[in-house]
Design a protein around this motif. Structure first.
Motif, PDB file in Angstrom:
ATOM      1  N   UNK A   4       0.828  -1.208   0.000  1.00 50.01           N
ATOM      2  CA  UNK A   4       0.000   0.000   0.000  1.00 50.01           C
ATOM      3  C   UNK A   4       0.859   1.252   0.000  1.00 50.01           C
ATOM      4  N   UNK A   5       0.261   2.339  -0.480  1.00 48.05           N
ATOM      5  CA  UNK A   5       0.885   3.654  -0.440  1.00 48.05           C
ATOM      6  C   UNK A   5      -0.108   4.601   0.239  1.00 48.05           C
ATOM      7  N   UNK A   6       0.399   5.448   1.108  1.00 52.07           N
ATOM      8  CA  UNK A   6      -0.456   6.440   1.764  1.00 52.07           C
ATOM      9  C   UNK A   6      -0.704   7.609   0.817  1.00 52.07           C
ATOM     10  N   UNK A   7      -1.818   8.270   1.019  1.00 49.83           N
ATOM     11  CA  UNK A   7      -2.159   9.424   0.194  1.00 49.83           C
ATOM     12  C   UNK A   7      -1.067  10.475   0.188  1.00 49.83           C
ATOM     13  N   UNK A   8      -0.453  10.706   1.321  1.00 55.56           N
ATOM     14  CA  UNK A   8       0.599  11.730   1.403  1.00 55.56           C
ATOM     15  C   UNK A   8       1.783  11.407   0.485  1.00 55.56           C
ATOM     16  N   UNK A   9       2.086  10.123   0.310  1.00 56.73           N
ATOM     17  CA  UNK A   9       3.179   9.729  -0.587  1.00 56.73           C
ATOM     18  C   UNK A   9       2.805  10.003  -2.047  1.00 56.73           C
ATOM     19  N   UNK A  10       1.539   9.742  -2.396  1.00 57.02           N
ATOM     20  CA  UNK A  10       1.077  10.021  -3.757  1.00 57.02           C
ATOM     21  C   UNK A  10       1.025  11.528  -3.993  1.00 57.02           C
ATOM     22  N   UNK A  11       0.603  12.289  -2.996  1.00 59.79           N
ATOM     23  CA  UNK A  11       0.586  13.753  -3.111  1.00 59.79           C
ATOM     24  C   UNK A  11       1.989  14.254  -3.442  1.00 59.79           C
ATOM     25  N   UNK A  12       2.999  13.734  -2.751  1.00 66.11           N
ATOM     26  CA  UNK A  12       4.382  14.154  -2.989  1.00 66.11           C
ATOM     27  C   UNK A  12       4.794  13.875  -4.436  1.00 66.11           C
ATOM     28  N   UNK A  13       4.389  12.736  -4.977  1.00 64.22           N
ATOM     29  CA  UNK A  13       4.700  12.417  -6.375  1.00 64.22           C
ATOM     30  C   UNK A  13       4.012  13.393  -7.327  1.00 64.22           C
ATOM     31  N   UNK A  14       2.727  13.642  -7.093  1.00 60.55           N
ATOM     32  CA  UNK A  14       1.962  14.526  -7.965  1.00 60.55           C
ATOM     33  C   UNK A  14       2.531  15.944  -7.936  1.00 60.55           C
ATOM     34  N   UNK A  15       2.938  16.392  -6.771  1.00 61.50           N
ATOM     35  CA  UNK A  15       3.461  17.755  -6.626  1.00 61.50           C
ATOM     36  C   UNK A  15       4.917  17.906  -7.089  1.00 61.50           C
TER      37      UNK A  15
END
Length: 137
Positions: A4-15
């Motif tokens: 799993x990946x936490x939302x905060x990790x995906x946010x960092x990728x998107x940003x």
């Protein structure tokens, strides 16, 4: 075992301005009839009911993307099942192991994501307030 990946990790990728969607990471939304109210920008929608048929396309076109994030509404059934199918298809493919995408599941699914990030258009596209009014936390 599912990863799993936490939302905060995906946010960092998107940003991250040095990361390109569909090249450095890919988000796959597998929601079906509940695919409404918004989505994560630059992702692709492949309904869980059609996912198996799209596996060859996904492996061919995205099998070497370093990180693939799969989600459904809650990432409890359809998301994990689709992620597992994709991971197995990649393992059976001609994509060398060291180049193969890492497939993970978005913890909490889109339900958690939209409630955390609905105000940020960089993270939720086509947000529909009326759609989400019918749901409670």
């Amino acid at each position: 075992m599912a990863e799993y990946i936490d939302g905060s990790e995906l946010v960092a990728l998107i940003r991250d301005e040095n990361k390109t969607p569909k090249k450095d990471y890919l988000v796959i939304d597998v929601r079906t009839s509940d695919h409404g109210g918004g989505h994560i920008p630059n992702g692709i929608h492949v309904p869980a009911t059609e996912f198996h048929g799209f596996l060859p396309y996904l492996v061919t076109n995205y099998g070497r993307v370093p990180l693939i994030v799969v989600h459904c509404s809650y990432s409890q059934v359809r998301g994990p099942k689709s992620a597992r199918m994709l991971k197995e298809a990649l393992e059976e493919s001609a994509v060398p192991a060291e180049q193969r995408a890492r497939v993970v599941i978005l913890r909490g699914g889109f339900f958690t994501w939209v409630h955390q990030y609905k105000e940020d258009r960089m993270l939720v596209q086509d947000y529909d307030h009326e759609y989400w009014e019918t749901f409670s936390d």
